[in-house]
Design a protein around this motif. Structure first.
Motif, PDB file in Angstrom:
ATOM      1  N   HIS A   1       9.319   7.709 -12.902  1.00 21.93           N
ATOM      2  CA  HIS A   1      10.783   6.940 -12.359  1.00 21.93           C
ATOM      3  C   HIS A   1      10.873   6.559 -10.777  1.00 21.93           C
ATOM      4  CE1 HIS A   1      14.703   6.329 -13.886  1.00 21.93           C
ATOM      5  NE2 HIS A   1      15.252   6.633 -13.043  1.00 21.93           N
ATOM      6  N   ILE A   2      10.636   5.321 -10.748  1.00 19.15           N
ATOM      7  CA  ILE A   2      10.692   4.652  -9.457  1.00 19.15           C
ATOM      8  C   ILE A   2      12.029   4.086  -8.804  1.00 19.15           C
ATOM      9  CG2 ILE A   2       8.433   4.439  -9.549  1.00 19.15           C
ATOM     10  CD1 ILE A   2       8.720   1.683  -9.689  1.00 19.15           C
ATOM     11  N   THR A   3      12.164   4.196  -7.557  1.00 12.90           N
ATOM     12  CA  THR A   3      13.455   3.492  -6.971  1.00 12.90           C
ATOM     13  C   THR A   3      12.996   2.335  -6.051  1.00 12.90           C
ATOM     14  OG1 THR A   3      13.407   5.202  -5.185  1.00 12.90           O
ATOM     15  CG2 THR A   3      14.797   5.641  -7.207  1.00 12.90           C
ATOM     16  N   GLY A   4      11.670   1.936  -6.045  1.00 16.98           N
ATOM     17  CA  GLY A   4      11.380   0.973  -4.966  1.00 16.98           C
ATOM     18  C   GLY A   4       9.714   0.848  -5.217  1.00 16.98           C
ATOM     19  N   LEU A   5       9.307  -0.247  -4.720  1.00 18.26           N
ATOM     20  CA  LEU A   5       7.834  -0.475  -4.393  1.00 18.26           C
ATOM     21  C   LEU A   5       7.550  -0.765  -2.984  1.00 18.26           C
ATOM     22  CD1 LEU A   5       7.253  -2.750  -7.461  1.00 18.26           C
ATOM     23  CD2 LEU A   5       6.279  -0.665  -7.263  1.00 18.26           C
ATOM     24  N   PRO A   6       6.688   0.156  -2.299  1.00 20.45           N
ATOM     25  CA  PRO A   6       5.742   0.999  -3.151  1.00 20.45           C
ATOM     26  C   PRO A   6       6.469   2.250  -3.577  1.00 20.45           C
ATOM     27  CG  PRO A   6       5.386   0.913  -0.681  1.00 20.45           C
ATOM     28  CD  PRO A   6       6.136   0.141  -0.972  1.00 20.45           C
ATOM     29  N   PRO A   7       6.090   2.920  -4.737  1.00 19.96           N
ATOM     30  CA  PRO A   7       6.906   4.000  -5.357  1.00 19.96           C
ATOM     31  C   PRO A   7       6.950   5.284  -4.618  1.00 19.96           C
ATOM     32  CG  PRO A   7       4.782   3.914  -6.358  1.00 19.96           C
ATOM     33  CD  PRO A   7       4.793   2.760  -5.114  1.00 19.96           C
ATOM     34  N   LYS A   8       7.515   5.400  -3.456  1.00 15.63           N
ATOM     35  CA  LYS A   8       7.890   6.633  -2.504  1.00 15.63           C
ATOM     36  C   LYS A   8       8.950   7.459  -3.320  1.00 15.63           C
ATOM     37  CE  LYS A   8       6.687   4.167   1.690  1.00 15.63           C
ATOM     38  NZ  LYS A   8       7.028   3.670   2.814  1.00 15.63           N
ATOM     39  N   ASP A   9       8.687   8.666  -3.139  1.00 15.42           N
ATOM     40  CA  ASP A   9       9.504   9.682  -3.725  1.00 15.42           C
ATOM     41  C   ASP A   9       9.425   9.585  -5.201  1.00 15.42           C
ATOM     42  OD1 ASP A   9      10.195  10.778  -1.065  1.00 15.42           O
ATOM     43  OD2 ASP A   9      11.635   9.064  -0.724  1.00 15.42           O
TER      44      ASP A   9
ATOM     45  N   SER B   1       0.637  -1.043   0.010  1.00 14.69           N
ATOM     46  CA  SER B   1      -0.172  -0.232  -0.010  1.00 14.69           C
ATOM     47  C   SER B   1       0.730   0.979  -0.050  1.00 14.69           C
ATOM     48  CB  SER B   1      -0.911  -0.046   1.169  1.00 14.69           C
ATOM     49  OG  SER B   1      -0.130   0.124   2.383  1.00 14.69           O
ATOM     50  N   LEU B   2       0.432   2.285  -0.720  1.00 16.44           N
ATOM     51  CA  LEU B   2       0.968   3.597  -0.735  1.00 16.44           C
ATOM     52  C   LEU B   2       0.051   4.533   0.469  1.00 16.44           C
ATOM     53  CD1 LEU B   2       3.005   5.560  -1.955  1.00 16.44           C
ATOM     54  CD2 LEU B   2       1.324   5.824  -3.723  1.00 16.44           C
ATOM     55  N   GLU B   3       0.808   4.905   1.386  1.00 16.10           N
ATOM     56  CA  GLU B   3       0.012   5.715   2.607  1.00 16.10           C
ATOM     57  C   GLU B   3      -0.320   7.014   1.986  1.00 16.10           C
ATOM     58  OE1 GLU B   3      -1.024   3.957   5.136  1.00 16.10           O
ATOM     59  OE2 GLU B   3      -0.099   2.308   4.216  1.00 16.10           O
ATOM     60  N   THR B   4       0.351   7.685   1.341  1.00 20.31           N
ATOM     61  CA  THR B   4       0.230   9.015   1.089  1.00 20.31           C
ATOM     62  C   THR B   4       0.745   9.435  -0.460  1.00 20.31           C
ATOM     63  OG1 THR B   4       2.435  10.039   1.794  1.00 20.31           O
ATOM     64  CG2 THR B   4       0.512   9.902   3.564  1.00 20.31           C
ATOM     65  N   SER B   5      -0.008  10.261  -0.929  1.00 16.07           N
ATOM     66  CA  SER B   5       0.242  10.935  -2.397  1.00 16.07           C
ATOM     67  C   SER B   5      -0.472  12.053  -2.370  1.00 16.07           C
ATOM     68  CB  SER B   5       0.033   9.910  -3.351  1.00 16.07           C
ATOM     69  OG  SER B   5      -1.346   9.673  -3.518  1.00 16.07           O
ATOM     70  N   THR B   6      -0.012  13.044  -3.562  1.00 15.87           N
ATOM     71  CA  THR B   6      -0.901  14.066  -3.850  1.00 15.87           C
ATOM     72  C   THR B   6      -0.923  14.063  -5.396  1.00 15.87           C
ATOM     73  OG1 THR B   6       0.884  15.446  -4.051  1.00 15.87           O
ATOM     74  CG2 THR B   6      -0.307  15.832  -1.827  1.00 15.87           C
ATOM     75  N   SER B   7      -2.158  14.597  -5.999  1.00 10.61           N
ATOM     76  CA  SER B   7      -2.322  14.497  -7.374  1.00 10.61           C
ATOM     77  C   SER B   7      -3.024  15.887  -7.566  1.00 10.61           C
ATOM     78  CB  SER B   7      -3.179  13.417  -7.731  1.00 10.61           C
ATOM     79  OG  SER B   7      -2.857  12.089  -7.132  1.00 10.61           O
ATOM     80  N   ARG B   8      -2.573  16.091  -8.981  1.00 13.46           N
ATOM     81  CA  ARG B   8      -3.075  17.390  -9.658  1.00 13.46           C
ATOM     82  C   ARG B   8      -3.690  17.010 -11.108  1.00 13.46           C
ATOM     83  NH1 ARG B   8      -1.131  22.328  -7.629  1.00 13.46           N
ATOM     84  NH2 ARG B   8       0.513  22.029  -6.045  1.00 13.46           N
ATOM     85  N   THR B   9      -4.726  17.779 -11.266  1.00 13.79           N
ATOM     86  CA  THR B   9      -5.120  17.513 -12.839  1.00 13.79           C
ATOM     87  C   THR B   9      -6.021  18.761 -13.094  1.00 13.79           C
ATOM     88  OG1 THR B   9      -6.131  15.858 -14.399  1.00 13.79           O
ATOM     89  CG2 THR B   9      -7.504  16.232 -12.357  1.00 13.79           C
ATOM     90  N   ILE B  10      -5.920  18.926 -14.329  1.00 11.02           N
ATOM     91  CA  ILE B  10      -6.736  20.105 -15.086  1.00 11.02           C
ATOM     92  C   ILE B  10      -7.827  19.262 -15.670  1.00 11.02           C
ATOM     93  CG2 ILE B  10      -6.942  21.865 -16.672  1.00 11.02           C
ATOM     94  CD1 ILE B  10      -3.950  22.499 -16.195  1.00 11.02           C
ATOM     95  N   LEU B  11      -8.963  19.964 -15.172  1.00 11.66           N
ATOM     96  CA  LEU B  11     -10.335  19.373 -15.551  1.00 11.66           C
ATOM     97  C   LEU B  11     -10.810  20.378 -16.383  1.00 11.66           C
ATOM     98  CD1 LEU B  11     -12.914  17.552 -15.694  1.00 11.66           C
ATOM     99  CD2 LEU B  11     -13.457  18.510 -13.693  1.00 11.66           C
ATOM    100  N   GLU B  12     -11.095  20.456 -17.628  1.00 10.68           N
ATOM    101  CA  GLU B  12     -11.874  21.285 -18.671  1.00 10.68           C
ATOM    102  C   GLU B  12     -13.245  20.762 -19.025  1.00 10.68           C
ATOM    103  OE1 GLU B  12     -10.607  23.865 -22.572  1.00 10.68           O
ATOM    104  OE2 GLU B  12      -8.917  23.162 -21.335  1.00 10.68           O
ATOM    105  N   LEU B  13     -14.199  21.629 -18.940  1.00  8.75           N
ATOM    106  CA  LEU B  13     -15.500  21.292 -19.274  1.00  8.75           C
ATOM    107  C   LEU B  13     -15.619  21.823 -20.769  1.00  8.75           C
ATOM    108  CD1 LEU B  13     -17.493  21.999 -16.071  1.00  8.75           C
ATOM    109  CD2 LEU B  13     -16.794  19.836 -16.961  1.00  8.75           C
TER     110      LEU B  13
END
Length: 174
Positions: free
Chosen positions: A137-145, A13-25
């Motif tokens: 680009h990942i350096t492990g699983l879960p993909p932290k940092d 499991s990945l405990e924390t993350s933040t995401s952004r996206t642009i939603l255009e109607l």
């Protein structure tokens, strides 16, 4: 060369993350939504393919995505929720990482995911039919940092399969 397939499954499991996206109607209104993770993202790592020539391809199934953002422009003050995986469109989201034969994952390797979302808005639930193709680009699983970026503009649809807008400039930071 011969491919060897090893049937191993590991739940992570990945405990924390933040995401952004642009939603255009479709009417031209748009907003950059900044999402926080509501609960840990659960995923299963399984069925890695090994080839002496090309290395290891690690298959990943993201079982759930649960994100929330407060709208400031499109629906001021409303909570926008994104669900993916089993609690979203009903099936795990596919992802994979490729570890070249001359590397190990901690050296940093390329990874991709193909996201299908259900976006809960005041105007109803929206969904994408084409995956949101994310690369990172990942350096492990879960993909932290790790940071993943979307590659395309993805149309979104309402419950009647009418296009209501697009998603683009998606970014996920773990």
């Amino acid at each position: 060369m011969k491919n060897l397939k090893k049937a191993v499954k590991k739940k992570l499991s990945l405990e924390t993350s933040t995401s952004r996206t642009i939603l255009e109607l479709v009417d031209g209104r748009r907003e950059e939504l900044v999402f926080n993770q509501v609960r840990p993202t659960e995923f299963t790592v399984s069925d890695s393919n090994f080839s002496i020539k090309s290395g290891v391809n690690v298959e990943i199934e993201i079982e759930n995505v649960d994100l929330e953002a407060a709208s400031k422009t499109l629906w001021p003050g409303a909570q926008i929720r994104v669900r993916g995986g089993l609690n979203g469109q009903g099936a795990p989201i596919k992802a994979h990482a490729t570890i070249p034969a001359n590397k190990v994952i901690v050296d940093g390797v390329d990874a991709e995911s193909f996201l299908y979302w259900v976006i809960e808005t005041p105007e109803g639930n929206f969904h994408n039919k084409q995956p949101i193709h994310m690369k990172g680009h990942i350096t492990g699983l879960p993909p932290k940092d790790a940071t993943f970026n979307s590659q395309d503009v993805v149309p979104i649809f309402d419950a009647n399969d009418q296009q209501v807008g697009t998603l683009y400039s998606c970014l996920q930071s773990n």
